[in-house]
Design a protein around this motif. Structure first.
Motif, short mmCIF file in Angstrom:
data_model
loop_
_atom_site.label_atom_id
_atom_site.label_comp_id
_atom_site.label_asym_id
_atom_site.label_seq_id
_atom_site.Cartn_x
_atom_site.Cartn_y
_atom_site.Cartn_z
N HIS A 1 80.08 70.89 26.63
CA HIS A 1 79.14 71.48 27.58
C HIS A 1 77.86 70.65 27.64
O HIS A 1 77.34 70.36 28.73
CB HIS A 1 78.84 72.92 27.13
N PHE A 2 77.36 70.24 26.47
CA PHE A 2 76.18 69.38 26.42
C PHE A 2 76.40 68.11 27.22
O PHE A 2 75.55 67.69 28.01
CB PHE A 2 75.86 69.03 24.96
N PHE A 3 77.57 67.49 27.03
CA PHE A 3 77.83 66.21 27.71
C PHE A 3 77.91 66.39 29.22
O PHE A 3 77.38 65.57 29.98
CB PHE A 3 79.14 65.61 27.19
N TYR A 4 78.55 67.46 29.67
CA TYR A 4 78.61 67.70 31.11
C TYR A 4 77.19 67.90 31.66
O TYR A 4 76.82 67.30 32.67
CB TYR A 4 79.47 68.92 31.45
N LEU A 5 76.40 68.77 31.01
CA LEU A 5 75.04 69.02 31.49
C LEU A 5 74.20 67.75 31.50
O LEU A 5 73.44 67.50 32.43
CB LEU A 5 74.37 70.08 30.60
N LEU A 6 74.34 66.93 30.46
CA LEU A 6 73.57 65.70 30.39
C LEU A 6 74.01 64.73 31.49
O LEU A 6 73.19 64.00 32.05
CB LEU A 6 73.74 65.05 29.01
N SER A 7 75.29 64.72 31.80
CA SER A 7 75.81 63.81 32.82
C SER A 7 75.44 64.26 34.24
O SER A 7 74.95 63.47 35.05
CB SER A 7 77.33 63.70 32.72
N GLU A 8 75.70 65.54 34.53
CA GLU A 8 75.59 66.01 35.91
C GLU A 8 74.47 67.00 36.15
O GLU A 8 74.06 67.20 37.30
CB GLU A 8 76.92 66.65 36.34
N GLY A 9 73.98 67.66 35.11
CA GLY A 9 72.98 68.70 35.31
C GLY A 9 73.61 70.06 35.50
O GLY A 9 74.83 70.20 35.64
N MET B 1 84.82 71.07 30.76
CA MET B 1 83.60 70.63 30.10
C MET B 1 82.36 71.31 30.66
O MET B 1 81.38 71.50 29.95
CB MET B 1 83.46 69.11 30.18
N ASP B 2 82.40 71.71 31.94
CA ASP B 2 81.21 72.34 32.53
C ASP B 2 81.00 73.75 32.01
O ASP B 2 79.87 74.22 31.87
CB ASP B 2 81.29 72.35 34.05
N LYS B 3 82.08 74.45 31.71
CA LYS B 3 82.00 75.80 31.14
C LYS B 3 83.22 75.99 30.26
O LYS B 3 84.25 76.54 30.67
CB LYS B 3 81.95 76.86 32.23
N PRO B 4 83.16 75.54 29.01
CA PRO B 4 84.33 75.53 28.13
C PRO B 4 85.02 76.88 27.98
O PRO B 4 86.24 76.94 27.81
CB PRO B 4 83.77 75.03 26.79
N SER B 5 84.28 77.98 28.05
CA SER B 5 84.88 79.30 27.84
C SER B 5 85.88 79.68 28.93
O SER B 5 86.62 80.66 28.77
CB SER B 5 83.78 80.36 27.76
N LYS B 6 85.96 78.91 30.01
CA LYS B 6 86.93 79.21 31.06
C LYS B 6 88.36 79.08 30.56
O LYS B 6 89.29 79.60 31.17
CB LYS B 6 86.70 78.28 32.26
#
Length: 755
Positions: free
Chosen positions: A462-470, A431-436
């Motif tokens: 990706h949006f959800f990870y960024l919103l959750s953790e930054g 989720m932090d970098k889906p293209s992995k």
């Protein structure tokens, strides 16, 4: 949606809409988009508490039934109130009630008695104000209700599509159903056919094919089978809900509406046998013990039920207090798991060698969350809405993991890491970098809707990870992440609990079946405004996280003042104009100033311009708004004070009927009207192209303002200019409106004349 090896997915055709790895996780390979720059982690995580009034308390089945019954009885009036056509009817799907009394009623629609696919909408009623969120804003009208393609022809075409999608044993479930398709573009008469069979990896298939009833053109192909104390193989030692029957314990959960867990015994149909035990101690953590998979399955079902109930008051997947059931040990070497709305059940395979069951907690939560999506927004499983459907299940899978945070399965933002489908110890999704994963997209692009929904889910994950953790490098529960942003700017997280709460409210309150990424941004911002306040730090974080995935822009910091249109007001007539401004500086208050206001008008501390203008003329008005930190914004517009005459009495316009009139009478004026007489018209109508609108002067001269122009757009909200210099000012002026085509209706809301 189903879980699948990547190798299997790559062999499938795009039309199959394969559901892969942990609830529709994988898809066809896609070209890379522009590389995103790693972003600085930014400041400390934002902490906030949702507004109490926006909470949605748990409804008992009886209370929910009563709300639905009330909405059904009022459906006809609601349809008229929101401007639906005479052939349209609302069918209540669900009702949600906020703690402050706001009602959100979700409807399906029919047209001339036919179901409308993509015609769903949500009506929001708050303190007497009604707003509507629509799946498709297009006018609902089809030229004919007689199909040119026969039902048999539609069925034959659907079978061909299913076979081309590598679905084995395809056969139509029932006779094709005549519907109106409004999923995209202009609504058309269509056939809906459901073809049953078996997908390439052994997953059951219920392929929905929608085809144009006039041309036979395929409009949609969407898979309806969504894949994706005891000791479990993945959950470890966990509590279980069981029921004693005689001297035997059964995996029937008495605390969660009797949720049942069955052993299919490697079968592929029916329910198999209920898991039983003689001492209520289940499984041993080893796949050789058949109860072990049952422990993981029953625990996953309970954890998902509890998560939605404890956090959002949701009473079961459909919010109706009814339990879904689960089936373990499906097939032989079946490397997948899936959710089916048709049986309202979850099914799990045992994986390769029947020793790697797909029963991890995030798998269970992912798949059952597909049921929540089906019961709420109903996101269509294709295009961008399909990607959002998949991401929704990933999002709640992560949320359930964080809620439980099991010692044997610590919470993370990885999908399917426990089941190791790829056989190399890697997760199915990141989720932090889906293209992995090699195929998913990190960010939105115009081509996103054309790829498999497993990979188009990437930007929302990706949006959800960024919103959750930054953004940036960090370690959470022992897992290292380094999330980039599309714009290279940092994003500050708000925590997984608040991020999930925003997504849940957006899904259940504002999203519809056709919501795309832009619509998801709007829905989540609306949900955030409800929960945390518009332009709060949390609201800004949501906008930042979307901008960081190339969806929309960040909100400008400081004072923001919405532009004010040029104004025309009547001399000696009351004025009330509320300015719209906000500041992103937390807790800062606003001060309004105005220069150049017409005589008789003033501005209040909260930005309301009011009073009674006393003199004719035109002036330039400058508004300046300053917050208590010193940030400021300004706007200038013109304000004309003239003789203005208006009529705000509602006049209903009959469908394809006689003309109606709304008069204003002028007295005490000398001479003729101006060569630049202006006429402002506000008509609420669902198809302005049906209307002719005329101004009739005191001497009978007719001035055409609108002659069936504007096509399928809703409403008339427009100012017209006419040369009325041959008309005497004094006398009765009339606005005449006629609807000249069937189906759509509306009313004159207000009009005003500045002669």
């Amino acid at each position: 949606m189903p879980l699948r090896h990547r190798a299997l997915v790559r062999r499938r055709r795009a039309t199959a809409l394969a559901l892969t790895a942990v609830g529709s996780l994988l898809a066809l390979s896609a070209p890379d988009v522009a590389a995103a720059a790693p972003a600085d982690p930014g400041p400390t995580q934002i902490t906030a508490t949702p507004r109490a009034g926006a909470a949605q308390p748990s409804l008992t089945p009886a209370r929910r039934t009563a709300l639905i019954k009330s909405a059904r009885s009022a459906a006809a009036g609601t349809a008229r109130h929101i401007g639906l056509g005479a052939k349209e009817k609302l069918v209540v799907k669900d009702v949600i009630k906020d703690a402050d009394g706001t009602l959100h009623t979700r409807y399906e629609r029919t047209y001339a008695g036919l179901p409308v696919l993509g015609g769903d909408l949500v009506v929001h009623d708050k303190s007497g104000r009604t707003t509507v969120t629509r799946a498709n804003a297009a006018r609902l009208q089809v030229p004919s209700l007689s199909p040119k393609i026969t039902a048999a022809g539609a069925a034959a075409k659907a079978l061909t599509v299913s076979k081309n999608a590598d679905v084995k044993g395809s056969e139509t479930e029932q006779t094709p159903r005549l519907v109106v398709w409004a999923g995209s573009g202009k609504p058309v008469l269509a056939w809906e056919t459901v073809v049953e069979g078996v997908q390439e990896d052994g997953t059951p298939s219920e392929l929905q094919i929608v085809s144009d009833a006039a041309t036979g053109k395929q409009l949609q192909a969407a898979e309806q089978v969504h894949t994706g104390s005891g000791t479990g193989q993945y959950a470890g030692e966990v509590p279980l809900g069981s029921t004693l029957s005689g001297s035997t314990y059964q995996l029937v959960d008495p605390d969660r509406a009797g949720q049942k867990t069955y052993d299919l015994n490697q079968g592929t149909s029916g329910t198999g046998t209920l898991f039983t035990d003689d001492n209520d101690v289940w499984g041993d953590g080893q796949p050789s013990n058949r109860q072990t998979a049952g422990v993981d399955v029953a625990f996953g079902a309970a954890a998902t039920w509890d998560y939605f109930k404890d956090n959002y008051g949701r009473n079961g997947i459909r919010n109706d207090g009814v339990a879904a059931y689960s089936r373990a040990h499906y097939g032989n070497n079946y490397v997948n798991a899936f959710w089916q709305d048709s049986c309202f059940c979850m099914t799990y395979g045992d994986g390769s060698g029947n020793t790697h069951p797909l029963t991890a907690l995030d798998v269970a939560a992912h798949e059952m969350s597909h049921g929540v999506t089906a019961a709420t927004a109903g996101l269509v499983y294709s295009g961008e809405s399909g990607g959002l459907n998949e991401a929704t299940s990933d999002i709640f899978a992560a949320a359930v993991e964080f809620s439980e945070n099991l010692p044997a399965d610590p919470a993370d933002y990885l999908v399917g890491e426990k089941i190791d489908i790829n056989g190399d110890g890697t997760p199915l999704r990141y989720m932090d970098k889906p293209s992995k994963d090699g195929d998913s997209r990190d960010n939105w692009s115009p081509t996103l809707g054309g790829i498999d929904v497993h990979y188009s889910s990437g930007p929302a994950n990706h949006f959800f990870y960024l919103l959750s953790e930054g953004s940036g490098a960090k370690t959470v529960n022992g897992v290292d992440y380094d999330s980039p942003t599309y714009d290279g700017l940092p994003v500050t997280g708000i925590g997984v609990q608040n991020a999930a709460a925003i997504w849940y409210r957006a899904l259940t309150t504002y999203m519809t079946s056709t919501t795309d990424y832009a619509g998801a941004r709007t829905a989540t911002l609306s949900a955030t405004a409800d929960l945390f306040g518009a332009y709060s730090p949390t609201y800004l974080a949501v906008a930042d996280a979307w901008a960081a995935t190339n969806v929309g822009n960040r909100v400008a910091l400081g004072v923001n003042l919405a532009p004010t249109a040029d104004q025309i007001s009547g001399v000696n007539q009351t004025v009330n104009l509320q300015l719209d401004a906000y500041t992103t500086n937390t807790g800062a208050s606003l001060t309004y100033e105005a220069s150049g206001l017409p005589d008789g008008l003033s501005i209040s501390p909260n930005g309301l311009i009011s009073g009674t203008p006393t003199a004719l003329g035109t002036s330039d008005v400058t508004i300046t708004v300053t917050d208590s930190t010193g940030a400021t914004a300004s706007d200038t517009f013109t304000w004309q004070i003239a003789y203005v005459y208006a009529n705000a009495t509602r006049v209903d316009i009959p469908d394809n009927g006689a003309a109606v009139e709304s008069p204003v009478t002028i007295t005490g004026r000398d001479g003729n009207a101006s060569a630049t007489t202006t006429v402002y018209v506000n008509i609420v109508h669902t198809y302005r192209g049906d209307l002719t609108v005329d101004l009739v002067g005191p001497n009978g001269t007719v001035y055409s303002l609108l002659n069936r122009t504007g096509g399928s757009a809703d409403n008339v909200d427009q100012t017209f200019t006419v040369d009325a210099s041959t008309q005497p000012l004094n006398g009765t002026w009339t606005l005449r409106v006629q609807d000249r085509a069937s189906i759509d209706v509306g009313y004159i809301a207000r009009w005003q004349l500045t002669p």
